[in-house]
Each structure stands twice: as structure tokens, then as C-alpha cells.
Design an enzyme around this catalytic site. Sequence first.
Site, mmCIF file in Angstrom:
data_model
loop_
_atom_site.group_PDB
_atom_site.id
_atom_site.type_symbol
_atom_site.label_atom_id
_atom_site.label_comp_id
_atom_site.label_asym_id
_atom_site.label_seq_id
_atom_site.Cartn_x
_atom_site.Cartn_y
_atom_site.Cartn_z
ATOM 1 N N HIS A 1 138.151 -34.169 -96.981
ATOM 2 C CA HIS A 1 139.447 -34.731 -97.370
ATOM 3 C C HIS A 1 140.506 -34.455 -96.294
ATOM 4 O O HIS A 1 141.431 -35.244 -96.107
ATOM 5 C CB HIS A 1 139.869 -34.186 -98.738
ATOM 6 N N GLU B 1 152.522 -34.668 -100.240
ATOM 7 C CA GLU B 1 151.072 -34.802 -100.302
ATOM 8 C C GLU B 1 150.437 -34.337 -98.989
ATOM 9 O O GLU B 1 149.364 -33.755 -98.973
ATOM 10 C CB GLU B 1 150.724 -36.258 -100.604
ATOM 11 N N THR C 1 145.157 -37.991 -108.315
ATOM 12 C CA THR C 1 145.522 -39.207 -107.580
ATOM 13 C C THR C 1 144.688 -40.407 -108.041
ATOM 14 O O THR C 1 143.465 -40.329 -108.103
ATOM 15 C CB THR C 1 145.289 -38.976 -106.072
ATOM 16 N N CYS D 1 149.726 -44.551 -100.645
ATOM 17 C CA CYS D 1 148.423 -43.968 -100.986
ATOM 18 C C CYS D 1 147.579 -45.021 -101.694
ATOM 19 O O CYS D 1 147.979 -45.558 -102.712
ATOM 20 C CB CYS D 1 148.622 -42.765 -101.911
ATOM 21 N N GLU E 1 149.868 -40.169 -109.832
ATOM 22 C CA GLU E 1 149.071 -38.996 -110.176
ATOM 23 C C GLU E 1 149.120 -38.807 -111.687
ATOM 24 O O GLU E 1 150.115 -39.132 -112.325
ATOM 25 C CB GLU E 1 149.628 -37.726 -109.505
ATOM 26 N N CYS F 1 144.557 -41.702 -93.075
ATOM 27 C CA CYS F 1 145.556 -42.293 -93.985
ATOM 28 C C CYS F 1 146.990 -42.028 -93.537
ATOM 29 O O CYS F 1 147.834 -42.915 -93.601
ATOM 30 C CB CYS F 1 145.312 -41.854 -95.423
ATOM 31 N N TYR G 1 142.868 -37.326 -94.020
ATOM 32 C CA TYR G 1 144.296 -37.364 -93.693
ATOM 33 C C TYR G 1 144.550 -37.754 -92.246
ATOM 34 O O TYR G 1 145.638 -38.215 -91.905
ATOM 35 C CB TYR G 1 144.940 -35.990 -93.985
ATOM 36 N N CYS H 1 140.111 -42.366 -101.625
ATOM 37 C CA CYS H 1 139.436 -41.427 -100.712
ATOM 38 C C CYS H 1 138.889 -40.195 -101.414
ATOM 39 O O CYS H 1 137.937 -39.588 -100.927
ATOM 40 C CB CYS H 1 140.407 -40.982 -99.628
HETATM 41 FE FE1 SF4 Z 1 145.852 -41.277 -100.820
HETATM 42 FE FE2 SF4 Z 1 145.621 -40.552 -98.252
HETATM 43 FE FE3 SF4 Z 1 144.603 -39.021 -100.206
HETATM 44 FE FE4 SF4 Z 1 143.519 -41.408 -99.542
HETATM 45 S S1 SF4 Z 1 143.602 -39.552 -98.252
HETATM 46 S S2 SF4 Z 1 143.835 -40.635 -101.600
HETATM 47 S S3 SF4 Z 1 145.362 -42.596 -99.094
HETATM 48 S S4 SF4 Z 1 146.810 -39.518 -99.825
HETATM 49 FE FE FE Z 2 144.990 -36.238 -101.221
#
Ligand code: SF4
Ligand code: FE
Length: 479
Positions: A289, A444, A188, A97, A254, A296, A293, A101
Amino acid sequence: MKTPEEYLESLKRDTIVYIMGEKVKEFWNHPLVKPSLNAVMKIYELAQISEYQPLMTAVSNLIGERINRFTHIHQSVDDLIKKVQMQRLVGQKTGTCFQRCVGFDAANTLYSVTYEMDKKYGTSYFERFTNYWKEVQQKDLMVAGSMTDPKGDRSKRPTQQTDKDMYLRVVEENEEGIVVRGAKIHQTGYLSSHRTIVMPTMALRSGEEAYAVSFGVDTNEKGMTLVMGRQASDTRKMEENIIDTGNYKYGGHEVFVIFNDVFIPSENVFMNGQIEFSGELVNRFAGLHRQSYGGCKPGKGDVLIGATALISQINGVPNVSHIKDKIIEMNLLNETLFACGVACSALGFQREAGNYEMDMLLANVTKQHVTRAPYEISRLAEDIAGGIICTMPSYADFNSEEVGHLLKKYLNTSDEVSVEDRYKIIRFIENFTMGASSLAYKTESLHGAGSPQAQRIMIGRQANVEEKIGFVKEILDLN
Ligand code: SF4
Ligand code: FE
């Protein structure tokens, strides 16, 4: 734009965080935090490299300059697609991570929501927000996003809770600003961030105005208490032999953040009491968000697939048919997530404020698949890597004078590959599927951006079943 080194220097501020019972001042030197900073530094580094600039940077509509894309307000469908491509790229480069984001998605949410609130109420939230965000772009700041409240008894609304602080709220207000109290959990990248954008956790109703609050604040503001969250196998990062960590360079973190009557000046308040917009704010943020995903997770998935393919080669089984087929399955699942991320971006649309947003239904479909595929991809990785991923002796034994040579002898597979490399990859897969990195890849994926049922509710709302009934009625001449 900041260099990675300038970014790191700029984080060295007066901050106190509690980590495993200790009061830590210089968190940037703490072994549990450093891998997170490394991951974010990678974002700053990639933005400096010309090859990556089309993805990693954009020209700001607010300040007219080239900025890091993680601070950009999407101006087109192309920007939306580049967002997920960029997230996949950074996932591939870090395998973890990279934390930037959440604030990115919060900013794109507030841009349109503040605009629409001003239109309805004649407020000046849009100007406040854009001024705040211009500074973020100019200084290339890292911004976190704070949504999740502790929520107390889930059967009760915020005002019905025995302890009214279970949802963050405004406890005082004057001409200069507001005072807020409550907590935001699962934060996060909080320590990696200069600022955070706080948002309500759910749609609020009449009588719950104090909870309909959004604002920007420095992550080290007076009155905040920061407590670092634990992760599986986290203390391996504190051992002398960090190889046992698995992904020993990069990680995420976190923080449990408590707001003990924190003062927020009016110019940084972006919503205060507008309950009618709280649900829309939450939905738009969740949508953006969930789109994230679709970038990411495939990026991280690429790294896990790479590690799995490599261990199959090292073990001498890359051409065994079921191994090949399992790796195909991992790729199929991984690319499905990316296809969803690209699709919800490609069908994006323009908001009244001028910015672009992904397709809501497809973003929810993306995230729902994300709640499943990484688990199956991880299962296949564990299948191919073998039971050794959870029984292998420590790196200290691997290098000990007495037993090291024996372990190396019996862990060796092929004369062409060093046993050291095999050791590292096995640890990497262990970490990814069940250690500290599994948090960013599995749990996550399940709960981040809303738990699975939240997407199912949105899919239920967005999928127009009446229209589908109409299709069949027309074909069959039904009434
Ligand atoms: Fe982390 Fe993925 Fe969330 Fe971005 S979208 S903060 S990389 S878990
Ligand atoms: Fe997240």
C-alpha cells in the site's frame, strides 16, 4: 470486465448505512456517496478503452483471461511498475481517491502469506483464497480492504483492553465457520465495494490467536453496521450549487464499520490463529500500500499542479519568475514521489508463491516522502492561488440577480478567460488543499498505509547500517 454502468447496477443491493444521522437504504443516490461511485466508475470506464488497456488490464494467472488490473496478482516487475503507472493515470483522471487499491494490495498480500502458511502448517488457506479471488476476477468485483481496528488504550495489548472488542476477533467457531466481532475504521471506498478483505491490524503474540484472523466478506453482510465518515466541507455536495464543492464530479469516502457477530463460512477464512504470520501479513500489506501511494499521490498532484498553473495564467502571472520556480518545485516534489514508487517496483522480487512484491525498504521510503511532499505542494498551490481560495462568496451569490454582476465584474481578471472558469478553479484548489479532497491528498498521505513513525521503524529495520559501517572500515583499513 464490467462496464461502469454494470458496476453501478451491481452495487444496488440490500445495504443500510447511517449518514449524518439518517438511515439510508439507496446509498447510490446519496449526494455524499455519488462522487465516490463516479471515481470508481472511471476505473471501469478506462479499462474499456483500448488506449488505456496496457495499464488498466492484465491477463490473470488464475483464470487465464484479461481482467481489470486492480484485481491482478502481480506476475513480474513490469506488473509492479504498471501498477503505479495505472494509479497515477486514474489519479490524473479523477483528482481524488478512486478507492480500489486497498483490496488490490490485500489480495497480493494474502496470495503469498496463505501460500507460506499452508507450507508450514499443512492448511488449505491458499486454495480458499485463490478460489475466492478467481470469483472476484471473473465478476470484476470491487474489493475494499479492512485493517485498522479502533485499538482502545494504545498502551495495552488486545487481550488487556477493558473492552475486548477494541480489536476485531473470533468469538465463536464451529465446523461451518467463525463468528467475528469488533470494528474496522477509516474504511476507504466501503460503499463502493462489493466485498472486503479483513486483516489483523498488527503483529500478534501468543495468547492473542483470536485476533489473528483474515477473511473475505460481502460489504453488506448480515450483522454489519455501517456509519459514513464526515469530511471537511462535505455538505457542499448536498447544496443545490455543487460548483462550490470544488471537485464536483469525483470524491472518496470512508466508513466506520462495526461487525456485530458476523458469521464467516470456512471457505472465506484465510487466517485463523496463525499469530506467527500476522506480522508478516501486516508488513507485506503495508509495503504494497505504501508502493500504491507512489502512484496515486503523484496522479492527484498532477491535477493540483495543473490547477495552480492555470490559475497563474488566469491571474496574468505565469511568467513571473518566482511563480515559475514554485511550479518547478511542485513538479520536483511530485516526480520525487513517483520516482520512489517506480523504484520500489523496479527492485521488486518474486515470492515463493510465484507472485511479485515491491522492495520493502524503498516502499517505506516512498511513503515517508508521501507524508511530507503533498503538504508542501499544497502550500505552494495556496501561495500561488491567493487568499481568495478561502474568502470567495458562494456560487449562489455569484449567480444572483442582485449581486452576481458585481462579483463577476470584480472577480474578472482577463478578457480572454471567463470569470466562471476562474471561479471553478479557485474552488477546486480550495477543495483540494483544505476541503473534502484534502483528506485524500493530505491527511490520508500522512496516516494512510500507516502513520509516519511506522515507516521510520521499517526504514530503521531495513536499512543495513552495519553494512555501511563495513564499507567505511574497509576503505580506511579499520578493525
Ligand atoms: Fe485512494 Fe490512493 Fe489509497 Fe488508492 S492508494 S485507495 S487512490 S488513497
Ligand atoms: Fe490508503
